[in-house]
Scaffold this motif. Structure first.
Motif, PDB file in Angstrom:
ATOM      1  N   GLN A 169     -13.138   2.843  -0.324  1.00 43.13           N
ATOM      2  CA  GLN A 169     -13.878   1.632  -1.432  1.00 43.13           C
ATOM      3  C   GLN A 169     -15.058   2.591  -1.750  1.00 43.13           C
ATOM      4  OE1 GLN A 169     -15.786  -0.411   2.320  1.00 43.13           O
ATOM      5  NE2 GLN A 169     -13.481  -0.900   2.905  1.00 43.13           N
ATOM      6  N   ALA A 170     -15.193   3.627  -2.469  1.00 40.35           N
ATOM      7  CA  ALA A 170     -15.941   4.303  -3.109  1.00 40.35           C
ATOM      8  C   ALA A 170     -15.810   4.689  -4.509  1.00 40.35           C
ATOM      9  CB  ALA A 170     -16.294   5.676  -2.511  1.00 40.35           C
ATOM     10  N   GLU A 171     -15.155   3.922  -5.195  1.00 37.69           N
ATOM     11  CA  GLU A 171     -14.377   3.778  -7.006  1.00 37.69           C
ATOM     12  C   GLU A 171     -16.061   4.362  -7.451  1.00 37.69           C
ATOM     13  OE1 GLU A 171     -11.831   2.986 -10.035  1.00 37.69           O
ATOM     14  OE2 GLU A 171     -11.583   1.176  -8.486  1.00 37.69           O
ATOM     15  N   GLU A 172     -16.619   3.018  -7.615  1.00 41.97           N
ATOM     16  CA  GLU A 172     -17.802   3.473  -8.557  1.00 41.97           C
ATOM     17  C   GLU A 172     -19.149   4.111  -7.933  1.00 41.97           C
ATOM     18  OE1 GLU A 172     -19.336  -0.804  -8.320  1.00 41.97           O
ATOM     19  OE2 GLU A 172     -17.659  -1.606  -9.272  1.00 41.97           O
ATOM     20  N   PHE A 173     -19.228   4.931  -6.732  1.00 38.62           N
ATOM     21  CA  PHE A 173     -20.145   4.801  -6.447  1.00 38.62           C
ATOM     22  C   PHE A 173     -19.191   7.568  -6.739  1.00 38.62           C
ATOM     23  CE2 PHE A 173     -20.900   8.854  -3.603  1.00 38.62           C
ATOM     24  CZ  PHE A 173     -22.267   8.628  -3.310  1.00 38.62           C
ATOM     25  N   TYR A 174     -17.901   7.705  -6.859  1.00 41.00           N
ATOM     26  CA  TYR A 174     -17.813   8.113  -7.570  1.00 41.00           C
ATOM     27  C   TYR A 174     -18.323   8.390  -8.497  1.00 41.00           C
ATOM     28  CZ  TYR A 174     -15.591  10.107  -3.696  1.00 41.00           C
ATOM     29  OH  TYR A 174     -15.657  10.924  -1.742  1.00 41.00           O
ATOM     30  N   ALA A 175     -17.887   7.214  -9.584  1.00 40.71           N
ATOM     31  CA  ALA A 175     -17.882   7.315 -11.126  1.00 40.71           C
ATOM     32  C   ALA A 175     -19.019   7.266 -11.249  1.00 40.71           C
ATOM     33  CB  ALA A 175     -17.009   5.644 -11.873  1.00 40.71           C
ATOM     34  N   ALA A 193      -2.154   9.373  10.591  1.00 35.54           N
ATOM     35  CA  ALA A 193      -2.572   7.799  11.527  1.00 35.54           C
ATOM     36  C   ALA A 193      -3.449   7.818   9.860  1.00 35.54           C
ATOM     37  CB  ALA A 193      -3.434   8.934  11.934  1.00 35.54           C
ATOM     38  N   MET A 194      -4.130   8.667   9.074  1.00 36.42           N
ATOM     39  CA  MET A 194      -4.642   8.612   7.762  1.00 36.42           C
ATOM     40  C   MET A 194      -3.669   7.698   6.837  1.00 36.42           C
ATOM     41  SD  MET A 194      -6.484  12.248   7.763  1.00 36.42           S
ATOM     42  CE  MET A 194      -7.441  12.116   6.457  1.00 36.42           C
ATOM     43  N   ALA A 195      -2.537   8.024   6.800  1.00 33.09           N
ATOM     44  CA  ALA A 195      -2.070   7.606   5.874  1.00 33.09           C
ATOM     45  C   ALA A 195      -1.264   5.548   6.349  1.00 33.09           C
ATOM     46  CB  ALA A 195      -0.596   8.220   5.840  1.00 33.09           C
ATOM     47  N   ASN A 196      -1.195   6.043   7.760  1.00 36.75           N
ATOM     48  CA  ASN A 196      -1.554   3.885   7.908  1.00 36.75           C
ATOM     49  C   ASN A 196      -3.223   4.241   8.256  1.00 36.75           C
ATOM     50  OD1 ASN A 196       1.645   4.356   8.566  1.00 36.75           O
ATOM     51  ND2 ASN A 196       1.411   5.573  10.561  1.00 36.75           N
ATOM     52  N   LEU A 197      -3.940   4.194   8.239  1.00 39.79           N
ATOM     53  CA  LEU A 197      -4.746   3.312   8.119  1.00 39.79           C
ATOM     54  C   LEU A 197      -5.383   2.823   7.005  1.00 39.79           C
ATOM     55  CD1 LEU A 197      -7.723   2.460   9.301  1.00 39.79           C
ATOM     56  CD2 LEU A 197      -8.425   4.736   8.480  1.00 39.79           C
ATOM     57  N   LEU A 198      -5.392   3.683   5.886  1.00 37.18           N
ATOM     58  CA  LEU A 198      -5.669   3.627   4.399  1.00 37.18           C
ATOM     59  C   LEU A 198      -4.440   2.838   3.655  1.00 37.18           C
ATOM     60  CD1 LEU A 198      -7.545   6.749   3.553  1.00 37.18           C
ATOM     61  CD2 LEU A 198      -8.211   5.038   3.975  1.00 37.18           C
ATOM     62  N   ARG A 199      -2.739   3.153   3.945  1.00 32.88           N
ATOM     63  CA  ARG A 199      -1.836   2.627   3.629  1.00 32.88           C
ATOM     64  C   ARG A 199      -1.332   3.671   2.075  1.00 32.88           C
ATOM     65  NH1 ARG A 199      -0.060  -1.631   6.119  1.00 32.88           N
ATOM     66  NH2 ARG A 199       1.902  -1.834   4.810  1.00 32.88           N
ATOM     67  N   TYR A 200      -1.477   4.691   2.440  1.00 33.28           N
ATOM     68  CA  TYR A 200      -1.243   5.894   1.218  1.00 33.28           C
ATOM     69  C   TYR A 200       0.008   6.867   1.260  1.00 33.28           C
ATOM     70  CZ  TYR A 200      -6.103   5.758   0.170  1.00 33.28           C
ATOM     71  OH  TYR A 200      -7.445   5.722  -0.288  1.00 33.28           O
ATOM     72  N   SER A 217       0.521  10.193  -6.789  1.00 30.64           N
ATOM     73  CA  SER A 217      -0.234   8.580  -7.832  1.00 30.64           C
ATOM     74  C   SER A 217      -1.560   8.853  -6.610  1.00 30.64           C
ATOM     75  CB  SER A 217       1.272   7.454  -7.327  1.00 30.64           C
ATOM     76  OG  SER A 217       1.400   7.856  -5.642  1.00 30.64           O
ATOM     77  N   SER A 218      -1.667   7.789  -7.069  1.00 37.65           N
ATOM     78  CA  SER A 218      -2.927   7.443  -6.423  1.00 37.65           C
ATOM     79  C   SER A 218      -3.109   6.873  -4.900  1.00 37.65           C
ATOM     80  CB  SER A 218      -4.096   6.321  -7.527  1.00 37.65           C
ATOM     81  OG  SER A 218      -4.196   7.183  -8.362  1.00 37.65           O
ATOM     82  N   LYS A 219      -3.430   6.494  -4.594  1.00 32.65           N
ATOM     83  CA  LYS A 219      -3.446   6.093  -3.359  1.00 32.65           C
ATOM     84  C   LYS A 219      -2.474   7.301  -2.295  1.00 32.65           C
ATOM     85  CE  LYS A 219      -4.597   1.302  -4.308  1.00 32.65           C
ATOM     86  NZ  LYS A 219      -5.912   1.815  -3.222  1.00 32.65           N
ATOM     87  N   SER A 220      -3.124   8.446  -2.267  1.00 31.81           N
ATOM     88  CA  SER A 220      -2.098   9.553  -1.945  1.00 31.81           C
ATOM     89  C   SER A 220      -2.744  10.417  -0.842  1.00 31.81           C
ATOM     90  CB  SER A 220      -1.222   9.755  -2.456  1.00 31.81           C
ATOM     91  OG  SER A 220      -1.575  10.929  -3.422  1.00 31.81           O
ATOM     92  N   GLU A 227      -8.181   7.887  -6.515  1.00 31.80           N
ATOM     93  CA  GLU A 227      -8.326   7.594  -5.125  1.00 31.80           C
ATOM     94  C   GLU A 227      -7.303   8.595  -4.489  1.00 31.80           C
ATOM     95  OE1 GLU A 227      -7.510   3.341  -2.308  1.00 31.80           O
ATOM     96  OE2 GLU A 227      -7.414   3.699  -4.357  1.00 31.80           O
ATOM     97  N   ARG A 228      -7.240  10.123  -4.109  1.00 26.96           N
ATOM     98  CA  ARG A 228      -6.614  10.914  -3.341  1.00 26.96           C
ATOM     99  C   ARG A 228      -6.656  11.841  -2.251  1.00 26.96           C
ATOM    100  NH1 ARG A 228      -4.949  12.921  -8.711  1.00 26.96           N
ATOM    101  NH2 ARG A 228      -2.710  12.308  -9.234  1.00 26.96           N
ATOM    102  N   ILE A 229      -6.735  12.152  -1.468  1.00 29.23           N
ATOM    103  CA  ILE A 229      -6.612  12.678  -0.527  1.00 29.23           C
ATOM    104  C   ILE A 229      -6.248  14.012  -0.329  1.00 29.23           C
ATOM    105  CG2 ILE A 229      -7.309  13.273   1.907  1.00 29.23           C
ATOM    106  CD1 ILE A 229      -8.664  10.510   2.414  1.00 29.23           C
ATOM    107  N   ILE A 230      -7.071  15.527   0.068  1.00 30.72           N
ATOM    108  CA  ILE A 230      -6.365  16.512  -0.110  1.00 30.72           C
ATOM    109  C   ILE A 230      -6.721  17.356   1.420  1.00 30.72           C
ATOM    110  CG2 ILE A 230      -5.811  18.871  -0.753  1.00 30.72           C
ATOM    111  CD1 ILE A 230      -7.038  17.785  -3.466  1.00 30.72           C
ATOM    112  N   VAL A 231      -5.751  17.574   1.892  1.00 26.40           N
ATOM    113  CA  VAL A 231      -5.281  17.689   3.573  1.00 26.40           C
ATOM    114  C   VAL A 231      -5.211  19.508   4.029  1.00 26.40           C
ATOM    115  CG1 VAL A 231      -4.877  17.286   6.116  1.00 26.40           C
ATOM    116  CG2 VAL A 231      -5.436  15.607   4.524  1.00 26.40           C
ATOM    117  N   PHE A 232      -5.526  20.307   4.673  1.00 31.85           N
ATOM    118  CA  PHE A 232      -4.867  21.128   4.387  1.00 31.85           C
ATOM    119  C   PHE A 232      -5.253  21.471   6.056  1.00 31.85           C
ATOM    120  CE2 PHE A 232      -7.085  23.682   0.847  1.00 31.85           C
ATOM    121  CZ  PHE A 232      -5.622  23.496  -0.112  1.00 31.85           C
TER     122      PHE A 232
END
Length: 443
Positions: A190-196, A222-229, A253-256, A322-327
């Motif tokens: 929900q933080a698009e405006e904050f990051y900008a 579980a992270m993907a299902n929570l955010l629908r990414y 893509s975004s939301k991934s 709106e991307r999350i990078i996971v290691f």
């Protein structure tokens, strides 16, 4: 004159203008029509207070479906099903869901901040309302869309439908830690405006570390299902160069969620840096000596630590939002510090051996139990034994259906006692070897 009479009178005036205009178009030359049209439009603005805009369903030379039209269609789907009499139906989500939209020449009313608006086959009033429609329409599209799991073959992505059932409710983890992760993910989404506003790309890095079997891959699902990414499962060893790696990033893509599992095993990134430093030191000592290149280096992946760092937070990492990078890793100490520092991997999450809180989640999932007389024994043994949630779940898995909770718990207690004994014996052997080594060193 009543409001109804005034509205009817206004409609009569507009109708008269439209009739006269139709006659002019049919019987008068084009130049005269153009001349009169200017004045007709001016007069019309005084008696017709509405503004009209048309959104075409297909746009561009290739007639691609308009994202704006899709957002509007999604936004109006609920209103159309209750107000319009003629509807169009589209089957989505693997033939399991139907989206309804209004048919041609139908009209749907809406209300925005006290202002009455009407939609007719894609025509609407402009203003802040449009932003509201697009935002809500895209949100509905994300909710209804079929999410995908991507994997790479070289520099190209292929995908299957993502249908993993994992969620945070069934994740074996302490409730406080679980809530912390959920809050962090929700805040990010929900933080698009904050990051900008702070001048940062809208992305976040997560490092999941811990022994094998502690639920790192399940956490990603579980992270993907929570955010629908969507999930992009990046196999680094299949990427031949930094250029290919950058191409893969651009195509996400975004939301991934972009995930690199077992990154300590994917490439010897830390080893690359050490080899480079060693070569530089040798060249300083004897700059004239020519050293042959290693054949294995030319055949293996040429992705470098620098290339991966640019992938995570370089200039190209901002080509989307709106991307999350996971290691994920079993051995955090093997990773280069530059790879996992804050700002790249913003949140470090340890997934460790099973404790009693995690066990209670598993007992509820597998046995539908929230309490049992053997729980106190299991709690004590879990404090004295290192066992992964995956091992605990395997012992709770019923041998037949429906399962017998009593038998499953007894099986688990036996396994815990056995594991405790084995770990005790191993600790004694390690202690003997350590003492023997110290004795030899002194001699």
């Amino acid at each position: 004159m009543t409001p109804t009479d005034r509205f009817a009178h206004l409609g009569s005036i507009v109708g008269s203008f439209m009739f006269v205009w139709a006659i002019f178009q049919q019987f008068f030359p084009s130049r005269l029509r153009e001349y009169l049209e200017k004045y007709f439009q001016r007069v019309l603005t005084y008696v017709y207070p509405y503004i009209q805009i048309r959104f075409n369903e297909f746009t561009g030379e290739r007639l691609m479906r308009s994202e704006a039209y899709t957002a509007i269609e999604n936004y109006l789907s609920s209103s159309a099903s209750t107000q319009a009499k003629r509807l169009k139906a589209e089957v989505v989500k693997n033939n399991q869901s139907i989206v309804l939209s209004m048919d041609d020449h139908e009209e749907v009313a809406d209300d925005f901040k006290g202002i009455k608006l009407w939609w007719t086959s894609g025509e609407l009033i402009i203003g802040p309302y449009l932003n509201h429609v697009f935002k809500e329409g895209r949100a509905i599209n994300v909710k209804n869309r079929q999410r995908k799991l991507y994997t790479n073959s070289g520099s190209y992505w292929s995908h299957v439908v993502f249908e993993h059932p994992a969620n945070f409710q069934t994740l074996a983890m302490e409730p406080e830690k679980k809530k912390e992760i959920i809050d962090d993910l929700t805040t990010f989404s929900q933080a698009e405006e904050f990051y900008a506003s702070i001048g940062r790309a809208w992305k976040r890095g997560y490092l999941l570390y811990g022994p094998p079997g502690t639920g790192k891959s399940t956490m990603v699902a579980a992270m993907a299902n929570l955010l629908r990414y969507d999930i992009y499962d990046l196999e680094l060893t299949a990427v031949r160069s930094n250029t290919e790696l950058r191409r893969l990033l651009i195509e996400t893509s975004s939301k991934s969620i972009i995930v690199i599992e077992d990154i300590d095993c994917s490439l010897d990134l830390t080893g690359q840096r050490k080899k480079k430093e060693k070569r530089e030191e040798e060249e300083k000592k004897d700059p004239d000596e020519k050293r042959p290149k290693e054949d294995s280096d030319s055949k293996a992946s040429q992705v470098t630590l620098s290339g991966l760092l640019n992938f995570i937070d370089g200039l190209w990492s901002a080509c989307g939002g709106e991307r999350i990078i996971v290691f994920t890793t079993n051995y955090m100490e093997k990773l280069d510090p530059a790879l996992i520092r804050k700002g790249r991997m913003d949140k470090h999450i340890e997934l460790s051996f099973c404790n009693f809180e995690a066990f209670k989640v598993l007992a509820k999932n597998y046995l539908k139990l929230e309490s049992h007389h053997s729980f106190s024994t299991i709690s004590r043994l879990l404090e004295e034994t290192n066992i992964t949630p995956a091992d605990v779940a395997e012992h709770l898995m019923p041998k037949t259906l429906p399962g017998d909770a009593e038998t499953s718990l007894k099986t688990l207690i036996q396994a815990l006692e056995q594991a405790k004994e084995e770990q005790k014996l191993k600790a004694e052997e390690d202690s003997k070897e350590e003492k023997s080594s110290d004795k030899e060193a002194k001699e």
